[in-house]
Design a protein around this motif. Structure first.
Motif, PDB file in Angstrom:
ATOM      1  N   TYR A 313     -34.105  33.495  78.233  1.00 47.37           N
ATOM      2  CA  TYR A 313     -32.831  32.785  78.075  1.00 47.37           C
ATOM      3  C   TYR A 313     -31.785  33.316  79.055  1.00 47.37           C
ATOM      4  O   TYR A 313     -30.921  32.567  79.529  1.00 47.37           O
ATOM      5  CB  TYR A 313     -32.340  32.893  76.635  1.00 47.37           C
ATOM      6  N   SER A 314     -31.881  34.604  79.378  1.00 44.39           N
ATOM      7  CA  SER A 314     -30.982  35.163  80.380  1.00 44.39           C
ATOM      8  C   SER A 314     -31.228  34.512  81.739  1.00 44.39           C
ATOM      9  O   SER A 314     -30.283  34.223  82.490  1.00 44.39           O
ATOM     10  CB  SER A 314     -31.197  36.673  80.478  1.00 44.39           C
ATOM     11  N   THR A 315     -32.496  34.262  82.063  1.00 44.25           N
ATOM     12  CA  THR A 315     -32.827  33.599  83.323  1.00 44.25           C
ATOM     13  C   THR A 315     -32.230  32.200  83.378  1.00 44.25           C
ATOM     14  O   THR A 315     -31.654  31.787  84.393  1.00 44.25           O
ATOM     15  CB  THR A 315     -34.355  33.525  83.499  1.00 44.25           C
ATOM     16  N   ILE A 316     -32.352  31.453  82.281  1.00 45.73           N
ATOM     17  CA  ILE A 316     -31.762  30.116  82.218  1.00 45.73           C
ATOM     18  C   ILE A 316     -30.255  30.198  82.460  1.00 45.73           C
ATOM     19  O   ILE A 316     -29.675  29.390  83.205  1.00 45.73           O
ATOM     20  CB  ILE A 316     -32.059  29.467  80.854  1.00 45.73           C
ATOM     21  N   SER A 317     -29.629  31.183  81.846  1.00 48.06           N
ATOM     22  CA  SER A 317     -28.187  31.356  81.985  1.00 48.06           C
ATOM     23  C   SER A 317     -27.803  31.689  83.429  1.00 48.06           C
ATOM     24  O   SER A 317     -26.857  31.118  83.988  1.00 48.06           O
ATOM     25  CB  SER A 317     -27.708  32.463  81.044  1.00 48.06           C
TER      26      SER A 317
END
Length: 631
Positions: A313-317
């Motif tokens: 989810y950090s990557t998506i962000s």
């Protein structure tokens, strides 16, 4: 030196071919070393080409290498060639460099796997496909690499296909990306219809003739290409494949979902910047989708317990940040963050893999704790990645994220506000991860006794150390002090030309914005300390079910798409397949069989019946002839 361009994708392709032919015979670890060597050799070839470009004048750093003619169809002639310029070589440098480190890490991580050679075969094929994507000199060849990385991601995500969750995750990634690919194809059709070519460079190329497009056509092309980027780079609403993709081996997560494949969408939009420059409305769409995705994914990351899903989810962000930069017209800031993100996010994923390896495949952070004294190298490297992504100076993430936020402030204050809130959440959830994994009670002792956690072997530790160093010094690529320290901006200037965004705010405003970002990052870290170190707030109150389940988006998709899809499939199977298709086939068969039964009764087996039939036939023929003669 530029003639070596063809070697960049050819080397990993050669590794793939050798592993395909001799991989089983080589076995472990030689197949891994072969794949690592070819990827590292591709990095060396890229460095040579980079040196060749540097040796040219600034306005002459573009080299189009024709390889061969792919096919001819009437007046259409499709050539295969490679475009080496500042943008493609920047991409190729970190794809091959970080890719080689991940290959080396995989030599140790995949030890003992039954399909060890096949894993490296897929890795080499992926690197080849990604290099074709970024080095291609036309949209068509880019699309070939685009589909290649999609196919390889399916193979690698579902590598452990014995797990139903891994098999489903691979299919989910493949199907979701097809939605974006549909947009990419339509955009190519429009480009070819309007300009008669799919080549990027040259006097007759798309980039030089983008100004001949009407505003409507340019907007349609930009939005369709953005749809392709949304699928590949996991933005709203097509982000759902990436968290599930964590079912693949951890090196896959680092290579595909941190450093390379997911950045393809950002690269594509930067490549077509002359088209985006004609469509301010499309740029606003890019910026808003990126900003909302960044905030949305950050909220979900605050409540995840799986160590890899937090990073997913950090990557998506962080990808949302890159799209925010592109939509704000700050292409260099987007590329800058892409490079630094490749360093610190690959580091975090690989360090997470070392933790999982040391804890015998445990991924739940609530079952970790106190690991810093057992895994000091992994701990130190994870801290470097944490400080970089949290935006703490002088780590790389501070410089690139601050560049994006400053450009967002100039473009639209509301977008800056969303970005700065996302920065606060990023500092919090990454601190939460660090404290749950490396501080506190040794909760891993509560489960089965596998012995104490252990440090990773050198093949896994060395890439961590190198990436930690890059996460510290990577910001030096584009320091904002003056024109001479903005190395990346100066390097990329010929690619973007007049569209290169100039930051028009005062130095005092820049420092104020940077100070605000750092202050909020410190607040996020401090709040995590209060919650997870000092225990002043119950963590369960900060992790509601709605965030743990990702705002129930997957459930919504299941209700809207999956459930009706299953009902439609059941209806089609029962009615269309069974009644219509099978009914038609079975009906024809029954007709033939019944007709045969009827005709079979004519065959009695008695000679007198056959003689009577012959006589009757002769009489009929004679009667017919006589009637015709009389007429």
């Amino acid at each position: 030196m530029l003639d070596a361009t063809w070697l960049i994708p050819a080397l990993p392709l050669a590794g793939f071919a050798l592993l395909l032919l001799f991989g089983k015979r080589l076995g472990e670890p030689w197949s891994g070393w072969l794949a690592t060597t070819t990827c590292f050799a591709a990095f060396v070839a890229t460095a040579v080409v980079f040196a060749g470009l540097v040796g040219r004048a600034g306005d002459n750093r573009q080299f189009d290498q024709h390889l061969f003619t792919w096919f001819k169809a009437g007046s259409l002639k499709v050539e295969v060639g490679l475009l080496a310029d500042q943008l493609s070589i920047t991409m190729a440098l970190f794809v091959t460099g970080v890719g080689a480190l991940i290959h080396l890490y995989s030599v140790g991580y995949m030890h003992g796997d039954d399909r060890y050679p096949k894993f490296f075969l897929y890795l080499n094929l992926f690197v080849f496909s990604m290099l074709m994507l970024v080095l291609a000199d036309s949209f068509l060849l880019t699309f070939l690499g685009w589909e290649g990385v999609g196919a390889c991601s399916y193979f690698l995500i579902s590598f452990w296909f014995e797990r139903p969750t891994a098999a489903s995750a691979g299919k989910k990634a493949f199907v979701t990306n097809r939605v974006g690919d549909f947009g990419f194809m339509l955009a190519m059709f429009l480009i070819f219809g309007a300009l008669g070519t799919l080549q990027y460079a040259g006097p007759g190329g798309v980039l030089a003739n983008a100004g001949h497009l009407s505003h409507t056509t340019a907007t349609a092309i930009a939005l369709l290409l953005f749809l392709g980027a949304v699928g590949k780079s996991a933005q709203l609403p097509l982000y759902v494949w990436l968290p599930d993709a964590m079912e693949g081996p951890t090196p896959v997560s680092a290579l595909i979902h941190a450093a390379t494949m997911v950045t393809a969408g950002v690269y594509l939009l930067c490549r077509v910047n002359p088209i985006l420059g004609l469509t301010p409305g499309a740029l606003d769409v890019v910026a808003w989708v990126g900003a909302i995705t960044a905030l949305f994914a950050a909220t979900i990351a605050c409540a995840q317990n799986d160590i890899k899903r937090v990073l997913a989810y950090s990557t998506i962000s962080q990808l949302g940040y890159m799209f925010l930069a592109v939509g704000s017209g700050a292409y260099v800031a987007g590329i800058f963050h892409m490079v630094t993100h490749a360093f610190f996010k690959a580091l975090l994923f690989l360090a997470a893999g070392a933790v999982i390896h040391g804890l015998h495949d445990e991924q739940d952070m609530k079952r970790m704790g106190g690991l810093r004294k057992y895994m000091p190298v992994t701990f130190g490297c994870f801290i470097a990645g944490w400080l970089a992504i949290a935006g703490v100076p002088p780590f790389a993430g501070f410089w690139s994220k601050d560049d994006i936020l400053a450009n967002a402030w100039q473009h639209n204050h509301a977008l800056w506000f969303i970005g700065i809130v996302t920065a606060l959440l990023t500092a919090y959830y990454m601190s939460r991860q660090v404290f749950l994994v490396f501080w506190g009670e040794e909760r891993w002792r509560d489960g089965e006794d596998h012995g104490e956690p252990h440090e990773a072997p050198w093949t896994m530790a060395l890439p961590l150390i190198v990436l930690a160093g890059l996460s510290l010094v990577g910001g030096g690529l584009n320091l904002p002090f003056n024109k001479h320290t903005e190395l990346l901006a100066n390097w990329l200037h010929p690619v973007f030309g007049d569209r290169l965004h100039e930051l028009g705010i005062s130095s005092a405003s820049k420092w104020a914005l940077a100070g605000t970002a750092v202050a909020l990052g410190v607040i996020g870290i401090g709040f995590a300390v209060a919650v997870f170190i000092r225990g002043r707030v119950d963590p369960e109150r900060l992790e509601p079910a709605v965030l743990q389940h990702g705002w129930y988006v997957d459930d919504l998709y299941a209700a809207i798409i999956e459930t009706p899809g299953r009902l439609l499939a059941a209806f089609s199977a029962f009615v269309v397949d069974t009644k219509v298709i099978d009914g038609a086939v079975n009906g024809v068969a029954s007709l033939v069989r019944n007709g045969g039964d009827r005709l079979r009764r004519v065959q009695t087996g008695y000679v007198r019946n056959y003689a009577l039939a012959v006589a009757a036939g002769a009489v009929l023929i004679l009667g017919y002839v006589a009637a015709r003669a009389g007429g």
